[in-house]
Scaffold this motif. Structure first.
Motif, short mmCIF file in Angstrom:
data_model
loop_
_atom_site.label_atom_id
_atom_site.label_comp_id
_atom_site.label_asym_id
_atom_site.label_seq_id
_atom_site.Cartn_x
_atom_site.Cartn_y
_atom_site.Cartn_z
N THR A 122 27.43 18.83 66.41
CA THR A 122 27.48 19.76 64.97
C THR A 122 27.62 18.67 63.61
OG1 THR A 122 28.40 21.61 66.31
CG2 THR A 122 28.28 21.55 63.93
N ASP A 123 28.52 17.96 63.85
CA ASP A 123 28.59 16.95 62.75
C ASP A 123 28.81 15.49 63.38
OD1 ASP A 123 29.12 15.80 60.29
OD2 ASP A 123 31.37 16.37 60.66
N PRO A 124 27.38 14.85 63.29
CA PRO A 124 27.63 13.41 64.15
C PRO A 124 27.98 12.43 63.18
CG PRO A 124 25.28 14.26 63.40
CD PRO A 124 26.11 15.33 63.17
N GLU A 130 31.05 18.52 71.61
CA GLU A 130 30.49 19.45 70.79
C GLU A 130 30.43 19.38 69.20
OE1 GLU A 130 28.61 21.89 71.66
OE2 GLU A 130 28.47 21.70 73.65
N ASP A 131 31.84 18.98 68.75
CA ASP A 131 32.11 18.89 67.44
C ASP A 131 31.02 17.66 66.99
OD1 ASP A 131 32.95 18.86 64.93
OD2 ASP A 131 34.84 17.61 65.45
N LEU A 191 35.52 11.37 65.86
CA LEU A 191 36.22 10.46 66.49
C LEU A 191 37.67 10.46 65.89
CD1 LEU A 191 33.10 9.49 67.26
CD2 LEU A 191 34.18 7.23 67.66
N ALA A 192 37.82 10.16 64.55
CA ALA A 192 38.89 10.28 64.00
C ALA A 192 40.11 11.33 64.35
CB ALA A 192 38.93 10.12 62.51
N ARG A 193 39.24 12.71 64.40
CA ARG A 193 39.82 14.01 64.44
C ARG A 193 40.41 14.00 66.08
NH1 ARG A 193 35.98 16.09 61.22
NH2 ARG A 193 34.45 16.42 62.75
N LEU A 194 39.51 13.29 66.91
CA LEU A 194 39.97 13.30 68.29
C LEU A 194 41.08 12.68 68.56
CD1 LEU A 194 39.67 13.82 71.37
CD2 LEU A 194 37.66 11.91 71.50
N PHE A 195 41.34 11.19 68.04
CA PHE A 195 41.95 10.26 68.08
C PHE A 195 43.35 10.76 67.49
CE2 PHE A 195 44.58 6.69 66.27
CZ PHE A 195 44.48 5.83 67.52
N ASP A 196 43.54 11.64 66.40
CA ASP A 196 44.75 12.08 65.69
C ASP A 196 45.22 13.22 66.71
OD1 ASP A 196 44.40 10.39 63.63
OD2 ASP A 196 43.39 11.65 62.33
N ALA A 197 44.25 14.09 67.34
CA ALA A 197 44.78 15.18 68.02
C ALA A 197 45.55 14.76 69.24
CB ALA A 197 43.40 16.02 68.31
#
Length: 830
Positions: free
Chosen positions: A148-150, A144-145, A155-161
């Motif tokens: 909104t912001d392709p 979903e993120d 991907l970096a936020r997902l990887f870090d989370a």
């Protein structure tokens, strides 16, 4: 164990292009070195645009086609992969790359402004963990993120989370502990592990992980252990809080003479019951009424507090008959309030996760990870094995393929162990362990459906990961035409497809249609796998009957019920008995957990049967105890039996001959080689050495007219060799609830020989020294538990009297109260 980092190795994003087809758009943090078109087609399955959401799974590092070769190596000496419970590798893989699981979310977002009216994206994470289902919330928010912001920042936020997830406090469970946990329905099983792992993180040292102590890791009596059972009922405690006055429950039906000492005794030995711990106050109310055990809910809401109560040798130890007197109720309430305050004051800290887990379930580790200010609750299963990937369902698999009439094709001895009417699930199991090429077809079905069926099949063949392995490494949960060359290069692949063109390709040995439940066996299977006469010979056909040994039915009565029609000319074997039992369990609405345990028992029995077959054919077995019977030669020590046991030799010969073909085929597969290596590791790490525990449990459970010398030898061997925590857990992993737990061992309490009764009490005393043993002993019925308490109490009184007599003879005495305290401390091991 590293607690955070490296849970996610890569993040991938693919998009369907209207002119160019599936395209791999992003690879983070670096390219994988795999053909990008291959990854894109695996992430965007056929017909994805027809589904709003679809979950698929595939693997990397299986073949030369999908082996990753990143530009920058992530696995440096400073950054190693995280080892978590359930992921221990039994043998070294050498240079073989580690298998990566890829959890993929496909989403179709309709937009009339686009050419095709929709945008199809796929977001995936690559992880070493098999419990991939815990990462689904991350992918749902991240995709979903991205809409909104392709950008690659998503991907970096997902990887870090994902890599920020801290699992440093996850309890480390051994293989035997996992087997015990998954077989128990208690939500507090191994609750002490959570405080121990938390203490390890806090103090920087793990200390003693296993043996219980008086400080709160075991229970000094059954009554105190029963406090834990009331924790399950405490979820409705919010409604009952309004009935409390000043923090004390207003009850009028509690015990009139129950007293709670305000000082905890120190030095209490956990190895044997104390005199006070078995005092029933002249009443058997202890085994039938737990109304007096409400202190766990009234004064203390934490498992640590309950364990602290258990650490006292006299808590709730003198329960009397029930009374409705108001004065006694008030005095008891005041005593409870006082003791609750004392417990709260004596504890320096409360384990937050342990309290949290006691409310939810200790089968899972509960934590929370924040993704863009959204707290995501994570529930990580603690009793999984590497062969169990995702949240599969054996019940769904069995319900779809549940009719032998839907099986078509030639009869092959590798597959049809019960003749033409062999159940489809048994055919599937036989095909998996004998290395056949298997396809699950789901035409016009979501790719996620076929993926789940492939993962369920792998779990089925492996005994839910607890017995065999080697199936996941040749599984392709979603396969298509583009990567056909890849998965067909594997000798015995297990693939899931949605394209019906594969049905006519005939590049398979077994085809399972998940839409219709049809099972098709290849017409040329005899040419592909020629039938060779097994070394053991052909099965006899002159007799019919039911195998009674080590099957998955509940008791011999169930066996006798199932073998009622012997005159119909149809031979009933253990496979048919097993399937009937599974179908009955599903029809009676038993859960997925029980069905998984049944299949684990079935696969374990197959391995023991194959071990006996190998011994009969070659003279020695590489993955089991040598077969032998109990021997008692006068003047020599008795020798216990070993190996798989049968009621008679005729049954043994019939079973070996009936399974000879599939055993011979299994011995040519990689799963057989893994089994040999794993058995060597298991024997080296086994805590109970010198005899076959499973054989002894079978003899106690099924043997008729068991000789007194044999039952004495079995019970004494168990009592002498099951003392440490590891030994107790190993025994309990064999005596699981589905195998009636400790029920059949408890019959030793009623044996005519006093030596057998004493050995049984010794064994139960050893189990009672640990909280996990207490939980299993509480599974006995009231009559058996009372028999144990009565005999243990009588033995302690006798030992106390002998000590007093010996002191009198030595003219040693202490005045009054000091003498009594001294005698109690001697009995309690202070």
């Amino acid at each position: 164990m590293a607690g955070s980092g490296n849970h996610c190795s890569f993040v991938l994003l693919a998009e369907f292009h209207i002119y160019e087809g599936p395209q791999l758009k992003y690879q983070f943090p670096q390219p994988l070195g795999v053909d990008e078109s291959l990854l894109a087609t695996s992430m965007l399955p056929d017909g994805a645009e027809a589904q709003l959401d679809d979950w698929t799974v595939f693997f990397l590092n299986q073949t030369s086609f999908n082996t990753i070769s990143p530009v920058l190596a992530l696995d440096t000496p400073e950054v190693k992969s995280v080892s978590l419970p359930g992921e221990e590798n039994p043998i070294d893989k050498g240079d073989k790359p580690e298998l990566l699981c890829v959890l993929n979310l496909v989403r179709t977002k309709h937009d009339k402004s686009l050419n095709r009216g929709a945008k199809v994206l796929a977001l995936a994470i690559c992880t070493r963990h098999s419990f991939i289902q815990i990462f689904k919330p991350f992918l749902l928010l991240a995709i979903e993120d991205y809409f909104t912001d392709p950008s690659q920042d998503c991907l970096a936020r997902l990887f870090d989370a994902v890599n920020s997830m801290d699992l440093s406090a996850v309890p480390l469970l051994t293989r035997q502990e996992k087997l015990v946990m998954r077989s128990s329905d208690r939500k507090d099983i191994f609750a002490e592990k959570f405080s121990q792992s938390n203490s390890h993180v806090t103090n920087g040292s793990r200390g003693n992980l296993h043996k219980s102590s008086n400080s709160g890791e075991s229970y000094s009596s059954f009554e105190e252990g029963l406090l834990i059972r009331n924790k399950d009922k405490s979820q409705c405690g919010e409604e009952k809080k309004g009935k409390r006055e000043n923090g004390v429950r207003t009850r009028t039906d509690t015990d009139s003479s129950t007293t709670v000492p305000s000082v905890q005794m120190s030095g209490q030995s956990q190895g044997s019951p104390s005199d006070t711990s078995f005092t029933l106050g002249g009443s058997a109310v202890w085994v039938g009424d737990e109304s007096g055990l409400e202190l766990a809910k009234d004064g203390v809401g934490d498992s640590n507090s309950v364990a602290s109560l258990a650490g006292s040798s006299t808590v709730v130890s003198s329960r009397k008959r029930r009374s409705t007197g108001a004065s006694s109720s008030s005095s008891q309430a005041a005593s409870r309030e006082h003791h609750a305050r004392q417990i709260n004051a004596s504890q320096s800290y409360y384990d937050t996760h342990r309290r949290h887990a006691m409310v939810k379930d200790t089968h899972f580790y509960h934590t929370t990870v924040t993704y863009r200010d959204h707290p995501l609750p994570i529930k990580m299963p603690l009793a999984t094995f590497p062969e169990e990937v995702g949240d599969y369902s054996l019940i769904s698999l069995i319900k779809v393929f549940n009719s032998p009439q839907l099986v078509s094709g030639p009869v092959h001895p590798h597959l049809h162990t019960s003749g033409p009417l062999t159940h489809p699930i048994i055919i599937l199991f036989n095909g998996l362990i004998t290395g056949k090429r298997i396809i699950f077809l789901g035409h016009k079905r979501p790719a996620g459906d076929v993926s789940n069926f492939v993962l369920s099949a792998c779990a089925l063949a492996s005994g839910c990961g607890a017995v065999l392995r080697g199936f996941i490494e040749r599984a392709f949960p979603y396969a298509n035409l583009e990567n056909r060359e890849e998965w067909e290069s594997v000798q015995a692949y297990i693939a899931g497809v949605t394209n019906p063109i594969f049905e006519s390709s005939r590049a398979w040995d077994l085809l399972f249609d998940i839409s219709s439940g049809n099972v098709t066996i290849a017409k040329d299977i005899h040419a592909t796998y020629p039938v060779v006469t097994p070394a053991f010979g052909a099965p006899p056909i002159t007799r019919s009957g039911t195998l009674k040994a080590e099957t998955s039915v509940n008791s011999e009565d169930d066996m006798n019920r199932k073998e009622g029609n012997k005159g119909d000319g149809i031979t009933t074997n253990s496979d048919k008995v097993f399937i009937e039992d599974i179908r009955a369990a599903i029809e009676d609405h038993f859960g997925e957990g029980l069905v998984r345990m049944r299949f684990a028992e079935y696969v374990a029995r197959f391995v023991r049967l194959a071990s006996r077959y190998e011994e009969e054919v070659t003279g020695v077995t590489k993955f089991g105890h040598p077969s032998s019977c109990f021997t008692d030669i006068p003047g020599q020590s008795a020798k216990l039996g070993g190996g798989i046991a049968f009621v008679d030799e005729v049954t043994c010969s019939r079973e070996l001959a009936a399974n000879a073909h599939r055993i011979e085929a299994w011995r040519k597969t990689s799963s057989y080689q893994y089994c040999i290596a794993d058995y060597e590791k298991f024997v080296a790490a086994s805590a109970i050495k010198g005899f076959d525990v499973l054989h002894q449990l079978f003899r106690v459970r099924y043997a008729k007219n068991l000789a007194d010398t044999e039952i004495l030898g079995i019970m004494r061997a168990l009592a002498d060799n099951v003392r440490t925590y590891e030994q107790v857990v190993e025994l309990l992993s064999y005596a699981m609830p589905q195998g009636q737990g400790l029920l059949h061992l408890s019959f030793g309490l009623f044996h005519q020989k006093e030596a057998v009764r004493d050995a049984t009490v010794d064994l139960f005393n050893n189990l009672r020294a640990y909280s996990v043993g207490v939980s299993f002993l509480q599974g006995l019925n009231h009559f058996q538990r009372y028999a144990y308490v009565r005999q243990a109490h009588a033995r302690e009184k006798k030992a106390l009297q002998q000590q007093q007599d010996s002191r009198t003879e030595s003219n040693f005495s202490l005045p009054g109260t000091y003498a009594r305290l001294h005698s109690n401390s001697v009995v309690n091991g202070s």
